[in-house]
Write an enzyme that holds these catalytic residues in place. Structure first.
Site, mmCIF file in Angstrom:
data_model
loop_
_atom_site.group_PDB
_atom_site.id
_atom_site.type_symbol
_atom_site.label_atom_id
_atom_site.label_comp_id
_atom_site.label_asym_id
_atom_site.label_seq_id
_atom_site.Cartn_x
_atom_site.Cartn_y
_atom_site.Cartn_z
ATOM 1 N N LYS A 254 -3.843 -2.274 -12.502
ATOM 2 C CA LYS A 254 -3.126 -3.535 -12.233
ATOM 3 C C LYS A 254 -3.969 -4.745 -12.603
ATOM 4 O O LYS A 254 -3.430 -5.839 -12.796
ATOM 5 C CB LYS A 254 -2.705 -3.618 -10.765
ATOM 6 N N HIS B 202 -3.718 2.474 -6.298
ATOM 7 C CA HIS B 202 -2.688 1.437 -6.158
ATOM 8 C C HIS B 202 -3.329 0.061 -6.344
ATOM 9 O O HIS B 202 -2.831 -0.771 -7.095
ATOM 10 C CB HIS B 202 -2.023 1.553 -4.795
ATOM 11 N N GLU C 81 -6.434 1.282 1.278
ATOM 12 C CA GLU C 81 -6.381 2.432 0.384
ATOM 13 C C GLU C 81 -7.724 3.148 0.342
ATOM 14 O O GLU C 81 -7.776 4.391 0.319
ATOM 15 C CB GLU C 81 -5.969 2.010 -1.027
ATOM 16 N N HIS D 14 1.084 -6.549 -11.333
ATOM 17 C CA HIS D 14 1.792 -5.629 -10.446
ATOM 18 C C HIS D 14 3.273 -5.600 -10.812
ATOM 19 O O HIS D 14 3.996 -6.572 -10.572
ATOM 20 C CB HIS D 14 1.600 -6.077 -8.995
ATOM 21 N N CYS E 183 7.062 -1.033 -3.824
ATOM 22 C CA CYS E 183 6.082 -0.745 -4.870
ATOM 23 C C CYS E 183 5.754 0.734 -4.993
ATOM 24 O O CYS E 183 4.976 1.122 -5.870
ATOM 25 C CB CYS E 183 4.813 -1.551 -4.619
ATOM 26 N N PHE F 228 5.804 -2.201 0.504
ATOM 27 C CA PHE F 228 6.292 -2.853 1.707
ATOM 28 C C PHE F 228 7.250 -1.918 2.449
ATOM 29 O O PHE F 228 8.061 -1.217 1.830
ATOM 30 C CB PHE F 228 7.040 -4.138 1.356
#
Length: 414
Positions: A335, A303, A314, A340, A163, A400
């Site tokens: 998002k 994010h 975050e 996403h 991502c 990830f």
């Protein structure tokens, strides 16, 4: 080495909330949600536990030719749509092909092509497998499609870092131009993974929201009732070039790209480092690379996937970077509207930051009904004016594998 000024001169997108960059931005400001129920028969046939996603608002087959849709995986189809719009928006630059470079990203690549071909092989035999299967499934397929369409001979590079992918491509674009490798870089990312296998896998790891009864309200960053992200699809592209080159051709300039940075957690394959030290380092580096100061940052596109663990991690990283000053920096989490887009997420969010700076309007975060007291941020929940003066905004992406990528932008002035 003298630091060059790098600017954004074209934008393009196809997203769950609009078939173009203009439509996506307008619907984002209006508080739209791209999440809706999946009507495909495989949802019921395979007993898929999550029955909604944020599909592209305009199917690629409605835009591209029949031959293009047959020879390109959906991830490449979306890439081509976004890149063509961005290129036209930039004025279809007359550039030496050897000075035009593509840096494109995807998190997964041609998942539809790969699994469809496997099904064909098992059910009908090897002679029925399409000869274009490998070119369609390879992760560099979108970069190749964009590069061939635009005639880019300066390079067709591909980033695959989950991502964080397309934010990394934007950071790369900054570096390519600073290094003198190109005059123009088309940077972006695309994803087309609304497929039963990724949905089943993300559901198994408890990453997706389970709000089957209310898809539009499912993605809710920073809310105490957040329970996972909404899978989205689409693409976004930025035309990035040196200021000197842009001015020489009389280009319209949206904003300045002042830096980008990439770090890694080396912590866990799916979970972010809860301390956020590496993510914080990426934020600092993205801003400070060009000589700008963290004190100048006045907006953050987070994010913020709407996962219980990710949003807090975050926040911890942001607090490390900005300290008490974070309380006064408006944050938005787009998002909530788009879902996403995985490898395409950073690109669409960077596009939104560019529009924020150009129009001086911060888009809202929808679905924040009960703010999490453990994440005390100034979250923008209705369109808010950015105000006059010089502003720096950052766009965060984390993926990830512990991938962290951050891009920093500034309002443009001569």
């Amino acid at each position: 080495m003298t630091t060059k000024r790098i600017v954004i001169t074209g934008i393009g997108a196809t997203s769950p909330i609009g078939g173009t960059a203009t439509e996506s931005w307008a619907n984002l400001l209006a508080g739209a949600s791209g999440a809706r129920r999946l009507e495909q028969p495989w949802v019921e046939e395979l007993s898929i536990p999550i029955t909604f996603a944020a599909q592209a608002a305009v199917p690629a087959v409605d835009i591209l030719t029949r031959q293009e849709t047959k020879r390109l995986d959906p991830s490449s189809q979306f890439a081509l749509i976004a890149a063509r719009e961005a290129w036209a928006d930039a004025g279809t630059p007359d550039v030496d092909p050897e000075r035009l470079l593509v840096d494109w990203a995807t998190g997964i690549g041609g998942v539809w092509t790969l699994i469809d071909a496997w099904d064909t092989l098992r059910e009908k035999g090897p002679r029925r497998v399409l000869p274009m299967t490998v070119p369609m499934l390879m992760p560099n397929g979108p970069a190749a499609a964009v590069g061939m369409d635009l005639g880019a001979r300066g390079g067709e590079r591909t980033v695959v870092s989950a991502c964080a992918s397309s934010t990394e491509s934007i950071a790369n674009a900054y570096d390519h131009l600073q290094a003198g490798l190109a005059d123009i870089v088309v940077a972006g990312g695309s994803e087309a993974a609304i497929h039963p296998l990724p949905i089943a896998s993300f559901a198994a790891m408890q990453a997706l929201s389970k709000r089957n009864d209310d898809p539009a309200a499912a993605s809710r960053p920073y809310d105490v009732d957040r329970d996972g992200f909404v899978l989205g699809e689409g693409a976004a592209a930025l035309v990035v070039e040196t200021l000197e080159h842009a001015q020489a051709r009389g280009a319209r300039i949206y904003a300045e790209l002042v830096g980008g940075a990439v770090t890694s957690d080396a912590y866990h394959i799916t979970a972010p480092d809860p301390e956020g030290s590496a993510a914080a380092r990426a934020m600092r580096a993205a801003v400070e690379t060009s000589g700008a100061s963290l004190e100048e940052v006045s907006h953050i596109n987070a994010h913020a996937t709407s996962t219980p663990v990710g949003d807090i991690a975050e926040y911890n990283a942001l607090r490390r970077v900005f300290g008490d000053r974070l309380d006064g920096i408006p944050v938005t989490a787009t998002k909530a509207s788009t879902g996403h887009l995985l490898g395409g997420a950073g690109a669409i969010e960077a596009l939104f930051v560019v529009k924020t700076l150009h129009e001086r309007m911060i888009p809202p975060t929808i679905n924040l009904d009960n703010p999490d007291p453990e994440i005390p941020l100034d979250v923008v929940t209705s369109p808010r004016e950015l105000g006059e003066g010089d502003h720096i905004a950052i766009s965060n992406s984390f993926g990830f594998g512990g991938h962290n990528a951050v891009a920093a932008f500034r309002t443009f002035s001569d």
